[in-house]
Design an enzyme around this catalytic site. Sequence first.
Site, PDB file in Angstrom:
ATOM      1  N   GLN A   1      -1.679   7.128   7.788  1.00 35.77           N
ATOM      2  CA  GLN A   1      -0.743   8.258   7.958  1.00 35.77           C
ATOM      3  C   GLN A   1       0.568   8.012   7.210  1.00 35.77           C
ATOM      4  O   GLN A   1       1.188   8.942   6.702  1.00 35.77           O
ATOM      5  CB  GLN A   1      -0.460   8.507   9.443  1.00 35.77           C
ATOM      6  CG  GLN A   1      -1.671   8.986  10.222  1.00 35.77           C
ATOM      7  CD  GLN A   1      -2.299  10.231   9.622  1.00 35.77           C
ATOM      8  OE1 GLN A   1      -1.605  11.122   9.145  1.00 35.77           O
ATOM      9  NE2 GLN A   1      -3.618  10.283   9.628  1.00 35.77           N
TER      10      GLN A   1
ATOM     11  N   HIS B   1       8.740   3.166   8.891  1.00 39.95           N
ATOM     12  CA  HIS B   1       8.599   2.233  10.009  1.00 39.95           C
ATOM     13  C   HIS B   1       7.362   2.617  10.832  1.00 39.95           C
ATOM     14  O   HIS B   1       7.161   3.790  11.138  1.00 39.95           O
ATOM     15  CB  HIS B   1       9.862   2.306  10.881  1.00 39.95           C
ATOM     16  CG  HIS B   1       9.837   1.316  12.000  1.00 39.95           C
ATOM     17  ND1 HIS B   1      10.099  -0.014  11.817  1.00 39.95           N
ATOM     18  CD2 HIS B   1       9.546   1.471  13.322  1.00 39.95           C
ATOM     19  CE1 HIS B   1       9.981  -0.648  12.975  1.00 39.95           C
ATOM     20  NE2 HIS B   1       9.655   0.235  13.906  1.00 39.95           N
TER      21      HIS B   1
ATOM     22  N   SER C   1       0.831  -1.211   0.000  1.00 40.37           N
ATOM     23  CA  SER C   1       0.000   0.000   0.000  1.00 40.37           C
ATOM     24  C   SER C   1       0.866   1.261   0.000  1.00 40.37           C
ATOM     25  O   SER C   1       0.487   2.278  -0.604  1.00 40.37           O
ATOM     26  CB  SER C   1      -0.981  -0.002   1.176  1.00 40.37           C
ATOM     27  OG  SER C   1      -0.298   0.122   2.397  1.00 40.37           O
TER      28      SER C   1
ATOM     29  N   ASN D   1      13.492   4.459   4.554  1.00 42.42           N
ATOM     30  CA  ASN D   1      12.598   3.406   5.039  1.00 42.42           C
ATOM     31  C   ASN D   1      11.443   4.049   5.793  1.00 42.42           C
ATOM     32  O   ASN D   1      11.592   5.130   6.359  1.00 42.42           O
ATOM     33  CB  ASN D   1      13.349   2.457   5.986  1.00 42.42           C
ATOM     34  CG  ASN D   1      12.469   1.313   6.473  1.00 42.42           C
ATOM     35  OD1 ASN D   1      11.685   0.755   5.703  1.00 42.42           O
ATOM     36  ND2 ASN D   1      12.584   0.968   7.750  1.00 42.42           N
TER      37      ASN D   1
HETATM   38  C1  GRF Z   1       3.987  -0.655   6.859  1.00 39.61           C
HETATM   39  O1  GRF Z   1       3.354  -0.552   8.093  1.00 39.61           O
HETATM   40  C2  GRF Z   1       5.434  -0.207   6.975  1.00 39.61           C
HETATM   41  O2  GRF Z   1       5.617   0.846   7.873  1.00 39.61           O
HETATM   42  C3  GRF Z   1       6.101  -1.446   7.484  1.00 39.61           C
HETATM   43  O3  GRF Z   1       5.467  -2.502   6.796  1.00 39.61           O
HETATM   44  C4  GRF Z   1       4.150  -2.102   6.415  1.00 39.61           C
HETATM   45  C5  GRF Z   1       4.038  -2.269   4.948  1.00 39.61           C
HETATM   46  O4  GRF Z   1       2.735  -2.079   4.461  1.00 39.61           O
HETATM   47  N1  GRF Z   1       7.527  -1.357   7.313  1.00 39.61           N
HETATM   48  P1  GRF Z   1       2.457  -1.996   2.905  1.00 39.61           P
HETATM   49  O5  GRF Z   1       3.064  -3.267   2.266  1.00 39.61           O
HETATM   50  O6  GRF Z   1       3.080  -0.757   2.367  1.00 39.61           O
HETATM   51  O7  GRF Z   1       0.952  -2.003   2.765  1.00 39.61           O
END
Ligand code: GRF
Length: 193
Positions: free
Chosen positions: A178, A114, A21, A112
Site C-alpha cells: 500500500q 511511515h 522498494s 516521509n
Molecule cells: C517502509 O515500511 C517505510 O514506511 C519505512 O521503512 C520501510 C522502507 O522500506 N519508513 P523500503 O526501503 O522502501 O523497501
Amino acid sequence: MVLSTGINKIKTAVFISGTGSNLKSLIKFSKLNKSPISVKLIITNNKLAKGLKYGDIFKIKKKIIHFKNKEIAEKKILNELAINKIELVCLAGFMKILSKNFIKNFKGKILNIHPSLLPKYKGLNTHERAIENKDKYSGCTVHFVNAKLDSGKIILQKKVNILKKDSPVSLAKKILAQEHKLYPKAILKVFNL
Ligand code: GRF
C-alpha cells in the site's frame, strides 16, 4: 497538466537506508506523464543499502553520506541538495532523524512515509506493536517532516486490515504494498494534482 519530459518536473531527492522498494515505486511514478517529479538524486547513510542498485538501473546520481558526525553529514547533504537544485526530499526508509537545523535550512518540502496510522505508533517496530495491542487495522501515512519524529502534518493515510493469522512480517508485506501506491498519491495531492 501534462508533462512529457523531465525538464520541468520538480527535482526530487529520495533518502534511503535499506531495501528501497519505495524508492523504486517513486522512480517508476516519476516516469509517468502525470507525475510532477523527477528523481535526480538518491542519498543514503548506508553504503550497503540494497536500494542503491536502483541508482544504477535507472541512472540516477547516488551519494553515500556517513553519519559519524551528524552536523557534518547534514551539511554535506544540504550541499548536494543545493548543487542538484533539489526542491523536494522524499524520505523512504531513511533511518536517521534530520535535525531542526537541516529542516530549517532546506528551503523545499520534505515528506516521509511511515508504516502505521500516525499519530499511532511513531518510531520503530510499528507492526509488532499493532499486533501486540490486538488492533483490528493498521496502515501507512505520508506526512510532512518537522523537527519532531513522525509528527508533521499528515498528507494521506491508507488503512490495512489486520487478520488473526497476521504476523509482523505478513503485515509489513501488506502495508508495504500500500505504501508503494500511497506515496505517489500523496505527492500528487501536495502539488494539487
Ligand atoms: C517502509 O515500511 C517505510 O514506511 C519505512 O521503512 C520501510 C522502507 O522500506 N519508513 P523500503 O526501503 O522502501 O523497501
